[in-house]
Scaffold this active site. Structure first.
Site, PDB file in Angstrom:
ATOM      1  N   SER A   1       0.328   0.010 -11.836  1.00  0.00           N
ATOM      2  CA  SER A   1       1.006   1.082 -11.100  1.00  0.00           C
ATOM      3  C   SER A   1       1.378   2.193 -12.078  1.00  0.00           C
ATOM      4  O   SER A   1       1.982   1.944 -13.120  1.00  0.00           O
ATOM      5  CB  SER A   1       2.272   0.546 -10.434  1.00  0.00           C
ATOM      6  OG  SER A   1       1.956  -0.326  -9.380  1.00  0.00           O
TER       7      SER A   1
ATOM      8  N   GLN B   1       3.604  -6.243  16.501  1.00  0.00           N
ATOM      9  CA  GLN B   1       3.167  -6.931  17.721  1.00  0.00           C
ATOM     10  C   GLN B   1       4.044  -6.559  18.910  1.00  0.00           C
ATOM     11  O   GLN B   1       3.541  -6.368  20.028  1.00  0.00           O
ATOM     12  CB  GLN B   1       3.193  -8.448  17.497  1.00  0.00           C
ATOM     13  CG  GLN B   1       2.639  -9.275  18.652  1.00  0.00           C
ATOM     14  CD  GLN B   1       1.117  -9.178  18.770  1.00  0.00           C
ATOM     15  OE1 GLN B   1       0.452  -8.749  17.834  1.00  0.00           O
ATOM     16  NE2 GLN B   1       0.585  -9.556  19.912  1.00  0.00           N
TER      17      GLN B   1
ATOM     18  N   GLU C   1       3.800  -9.368  -9.011  1.00  0.00           N
ATOM     19  CA  GLU C   1       4.896 -10.033  -9.748  1.00  0.00           C
ATOM     20  C   GLU C   1       4.729 -11.552  -9.723  1.00  0.00           C
ATOM     21  O   GLU C   1       5.703 -12.302  -9.774  1.00  0.00           O
ATOM     22  CB  GLU C   1       6.280  -9.639  -9.190  1.00  0.00           C
ATOM     23  CG  GLU C   1       6.514  -8.149  -9.042  1.00  0.00           C
ATOM     24  CD  GLU C   1       6.658  -7.424 -10.364  1.00  0.00           C
ATOM     25  OE1 GLU C   1       6.119  -7.934 -11.374  1.00  0.00           O
ATOM     26  OE2 GLU C   1       7.275  -6.351 -10.390  1.00  0.00           O
TER      27      GLU C   1
END
Length: 379
Positions: free
Chosen positions: A157, A335, A362
């Site tokens: 990242s 949903q 992680e």
């Protein structure tokens, strides 16, 4: 342990929530669609103390606890999951320098990291060693007053955008005791980056491979002693797991609140959806799972703050449970919206995409089970 937040923690939570409401939530869909990394907004967050949450205050940090950090990241993620998650990574990298770096290293980097004048990335994972982090092949060979790094890191990242890279590399033999940690600056000759990865979610932050080709790093940029890097990285991941679990809590809470509001306003068969018991039960289960996850995260944060010997196990438990529960709550919220949940005009599909990766990074949730079992037998 008192489960109620104290006055200071409520004030921190309110500040983070206000920032999320004003500076993150209104732009979250746009950042996702345009794959925009809002560095200017991250620096605004840093001005509130969110870029060095558990860094010492002599270098500009906030000097707060891991529990405080969890509260902050949950609140920020309610507004935007990937932006909050990037802050967790920046905080983890800064903490490693603060906790284990020399005084020279701390003073050179942390005052600019805590303001996010400099942005940091954490480089552990490699293309050939994901869950087997100790099997890394990136090397750092000592030559005079420099280390020469060769190899590559994957799924980083901030790769290509960050200014500072906290890098784990092999200075010794095989296994964890052969790994050391370094601070590598962007612009160092031999440091290059792959293309920005095309991802399912987390589009508001860049992800790229980080490559080292005879990349020369001063010995003064080593964090701690040779052979200590893997231990530092694992200690950082205890907190990192709590942080990413907290981001799951925030995103899932937003999904739950959105679903509740939808059931209150949507009518079917001449009645509001909230009057159907099957949907009430679904919402009740979602709320219960989320509350259980929050309690686990805060219990683990308390253990980490107090150096409880069981902290590693509790952090792994909290990460596994909260990221699984957070994704399921978001998916159930989608949903409950029916076909509308699948449309990009509604926020649920974005939350589902953003939370899915939390079950992987992680340390995958399968590896969390390995850690939990290992710690159980060790104790």
């Amino acid at each position: 342990m008192d489960f109620a937040l104290n006055d200071d923690q409520r004030a921190i939570q309110d500040m983070a929530s206000g920032f999320a409401t004003e500076r993150l939530a209104p732009y979250s869909a746009e950042w996702d669609e345009n794959k925009h990394f809002p560095v200017d907004v991250l620096r605004e967050a840093a001005s509130l103390g969110f870029a060095g949450i558990y860094v010492n205050d002599d270098v500009g940090g906030s000097g707060l606890s891991r529990l405080d950090a969890s509260i902050i990241f949950e609140a920020l993620s309610y507004g935007d999951v990937p932006v909050a998650a990037y802050l967790t990574i920046h905080n983890m990298a800064s903490w490693m320098i603060d906790r284990f770096g020399s005084e020279d290293l701390r003073q050179r980097y942390l005052p600019r990291l805590t303001t996010m004048e400099l942005i940091a990335s954490y480089c552990l994972t490699e293309p050939g060693s994901g869950s087997d982090a100790a099997g890394m092949r990136t090397t750092a060979r000592l030559e005079g007053d420099h280390y020469v790094l060769n190899g590559g890191k994957a799924f980083i990242s901030g790769g290509g955008v960050s200014d500072v890279y906290v890098v784990m590399a092999r200075t010794g033999g095989d296994g964890p005791k052969g790994v050391s940690a370094f601070v590598v600056e962007k612009g160092t000759p031999g440091l290059t980056f792959g293309a920005n990865e095309r991802k399912m979610g987390w589009n508001a932050q860049p992800t790229a491979q980080v490559n080292f080709d005879d990349c020369r790093v001063p010995t003064a940029n080593r964090i701690g002693q040779e052979g200590e890097g893997f231990r530092f990285a694992m200690m950082g991941l205890d907190g990192g797991r709590l942080n990413i679990a907290s981001c799951s809590l925030g995103g899932a809470q937003f999904a739950l609140d959105t679903a509740k509001a939808y059931l209150e306003t949507r009518n079917q068969f001449g009645r509001p959806l909230k009057d159907f018991q099957a949907l009430q039960f679904k919402l009740a289960d979602m709320a219960t799972e989320l509350e259980a996850a929050r309690l686990m995260v805060r219990r683990a944060a308390h253990a980490l703050d107090n150096r409880d010997p069981a902290a590693t196990k509790l952090c792994a438990m909290a990460k596994r449970f909260a990221t699984d529960a957070g994704f399921q709550v978001a998916n159930d919220a989608l949903q409950l919206h029916g076909g509308y949940g699948y449309l990009q005009d509604y926020p649920l599909e974005r939350i589902v995409r953003d939370l899915r990766v939390h079950q992987i990074l992680e340390g995958t949730n399968e590896i969390m089970r390995v850690i939990i079992a290992r710690e159980m037998f060790r104790q």
